[in-house]
Motif scaffolding. Structure first.
Motif, short mmCIF file in Angstrom:
data_model
loop_
_atom_site.label_atom_id
_atom_site.label_comp_id
_atom_site.label_asym_id
_atom_site.label_seq_id
_atom_site.Cartn_x
_atom_site.Cartn_y
_atom_site.Cartn_z
N LYS A 84 0.80 -1.22 0.00
CA LYS A 84 0.00 0.00 0.00
C LYS A 84 0.83 1.27 0.00
O LYS A 84 0.31 2.34 -0.29
CB LYS A 84 -0.94 0.01 1.22
CG LYS A 84 -1.90 -1.18 1.29
CD LYS A 84 -2.75 -1.31 0.04
CE LYS A 84 -3.77 -0.19 -0.11
NZ LYS A 84 -4.71 -0.44 -1.23
N ALA B 72 4.54 3.99 5.09
CA ALA B 72 3.83 4.37 6.31
C ALA B 72 4.55 5.52 7.01
O ALA B 72 3.92 6.51 7.39
CB ALA B 72 3.72 3.17 7.26
N GLU C 146 -3.50 2.88 6.44
CA GLU C 146 -2.60 2.98 5.30
C GLU C 146 -1.84 4.30 5.26
O GLU C 146 -1.06 4.54 4.35
CB GLU C 146 -3.40 2.77 4.01
CG GLU C 146 -4.05 1.39 3.95
CD GLU C 146 -4.91 1.17 2.71
OE1 GLU C 146 -4.85 2.03 1.79
OE2 GLU C 146 -5.62 0.16 2.65
N TYR D 163 -3.32 -5.65 8.58
CA TYR D 163 -2.22 -4.94 7.93
C TYR D 163 -0.88 -5.42 8.50
O TYR D 163 -0.79 -5.79 9.68
CB TYR D 163 -2.33 -3.42 8.14
CG TYR D 163 -3.43 -2.79 7.31
CD1 TYR D 163 -3.16 -2.32 6.03
CD2 TYR D 163 -4.72 -2.68 7.81
CE1 TYR D 163 -4.17 -1.74 5.26
CE2 TYR D 163 -5.73 -2.12 7.04
CZ TYR D 163 -5.45 -1.65 5.77
OH TYR D 163 -6.44 -1.10 5.00
N TYR E 266 3.15 -4.17 8.86
CA TYR E 266 4.06 -3.03 8.81
C TYR E 266 5.50 -3.52 8.98
O TYR E 266 5.75 -4.47 9.73
CB TYR E 266 3.75 -2.02 9.92
CG TYR E 266 2.37 -1.41 9.83
CD1 TYR E 266 2.17 -0.17 9.23
CD2 TYR E 266 1.26 -2.07 10.35
CE1 TYR E 266 0.91 0.40 9.14
CE2 TYR E 266 -0.02 -1.52 10.26
CZ TYR E 266 -0.18 -0.28 9.66
OH TYR E 266 -1.44 0.26 9.58
N LYS F 291 -1.49 -4.40 3.01
CA LYS F 291 -2.81 -4.88 3.39
C LYS F 291 -2.85 -6.40 3.28
O LYS F 291 -2.37 -6.97 2.30
CB LYS F 291 -3.90 -4.27 2.50
CG LYS F 291 -5.31 -4.62 2.96
CD LYS F 291 -6.35 -3.93 2.08
CE LYS F 291 -7.76 -4.26 2.58
NZ LYS F 291 -8.79 -3.62 1.72
#
Length: 357
Positions: free
Chosen positions: A40, A43, A95, A331, A333, A352
């Protein structure tokens, strides 16, 4: 079997694209996370900081908070154990974009167990409290993985703090019990991951056995603040190096997601291993699956000549963390030691998890 063939092709291609030796003997199938993982974007990034760790949590208003290890130096080693601090970022969406809010935890600079470099952030919501775990050390001049690493805990009513260290100084776990299998580990205890299981608290951690083998261990407590007791043996039956664990419960099982830096568990050098357990005490290699592949598998615009290596042997994820939404992994990260956009700082990425249920 189709997943094994698919990923075998990917890893074979990586040998050519990245120019390093890659083990193409895939040893396990893709997990439910890796099957439909969708990149996505970025971050967290900051031109003034190196990013290394992005632990997510959502509040009651639906905002997503990331607790991020960061430091001003451009190098990773030794800066991670010398200058790291844990910063708090916030977004209206999982996101992103995430914006800086405040610094949650810094080294004391005094003669304490956490004098230097709070690192490895782990954030959980327990009841009405936010619980932040981290590691720190007393002397960053020790070898790259110092045995003086210990795990601390701080608690707050809000993700904005103020953070109160538990007990007299915040420390909840070390490797100083002569009766335990990791006594005086030359890695100490690191990479904390916390889970509440049937009214008990399970604190997973990376350490080394007295024989020098890197394993994941488990310490349990009946109260959140401890005391935590290290269990009698490691919980993972890993074939090679693993670290950076994150833990979550899903569909009547406990999952531990770790990195596989040398590819000895999954066959992917730098991939992730998803360990599965019914009780949280035993994670067998036979039940494990590929947690995720390398970053270029998901970032479709990857250009090998553009990517900048800052740290590490491959454009892989570090310190993976899962955001649970409605009791489902939603999600993923993780930062990377390679900047795939060509910059000279690391960034934190968000993916995602598209579950097929």
């Amino acid at each position: 079997m189709k997943y094994v063939i698919k990923l075998f092709a990917i890893t074979t291609l990586l040998v050519v694209d990245f120019g390093y030796a890659q083990d193409t003997s895939l040893q396990m199938p893709l997990s439910f996370i890796a099957q439909n993982l969708e990149y996505k974007g970025v971050a967290v990034q900051d031109e003034n900081y190196t990013i290394w760790g992005c632990a997510p949590i959502q509040d009651e208003d639906g905002k997503t908070h990331l607790f991020v290890a960061r430091w001003r130096e451009k190098n990773v080693n030794p800066a991670w154990r010398k200058s790291s601090e844990i910063a708090h970022y916030i977004s209206d969406s999982p996101e992103g974009p995430f914006v800086f809010s405040d610094v949650a935890i810094k080294g004391t600079g005094k003669d304490t167990w956490d004098k230097y470099a709070p690192h490895n952030p782990e954030i959980k919501k327990v009841g009405k409290n936010f619980v932040l775990l981290y590691i720190a050390n007393t002397n960053y001049h020790q070898p790259p993985h110092p045995g003086n690493q210990r795990i601390g805990m701080a608690i707050a009513k809000s993700p904005f703090g103020p953070w109160e260290k538990v007990g007299k100084d915040g420390m909840v776990l070390n490797a100083e019990n002569p009766q335990k299998w990791n006594y005086k580990s030359n890695m100490g205890v690191a990479n904390p991951a916390l889970l509440e299981v049937n009214g008990k608290y399970y604190l997973y951690f990376k350490t080394k056995t007295t024989d020098g083998i890197l394993k994941y261990g488990l310490a349990t407590a009946t109260k959140l603040k401890g005391p935590y007791t290290i269990q009698e043996k490691p919980v993972t039956s890993n074939k090679g190096t693993l670290e950076d664990g994150t833990v979550f419960a899903y569909q009547d099982h406990i999952y531990l997601l770790t990195t596989d830096n040398h590819g000895q568990n999954t066959g992917i050098v730098g991939g992730g291993t998803l360990w599965k357990s019914k009780d949280g005490h035993t994670f067998n290699w036979e039940d494990a699956t590929v947690g995720y592949d390398l970053l270029p598998t998901y970032y479709k615009d990857y250009e090998p000549k553009k990517a900048v290596k800052i740290y590490g042997a491959a454009p892989k994820l570090e310190r993976p963390k899962i955001l649970m939404i409605n009791n489902k992994p939603a999600y993923l990260y993780g930062p990377s030691g390679w900047n795939i956009f060509g910059g000279d700082r690391t960034v934190g990425h968000v993916f995602k998890i598209n579950l097929k249920e």
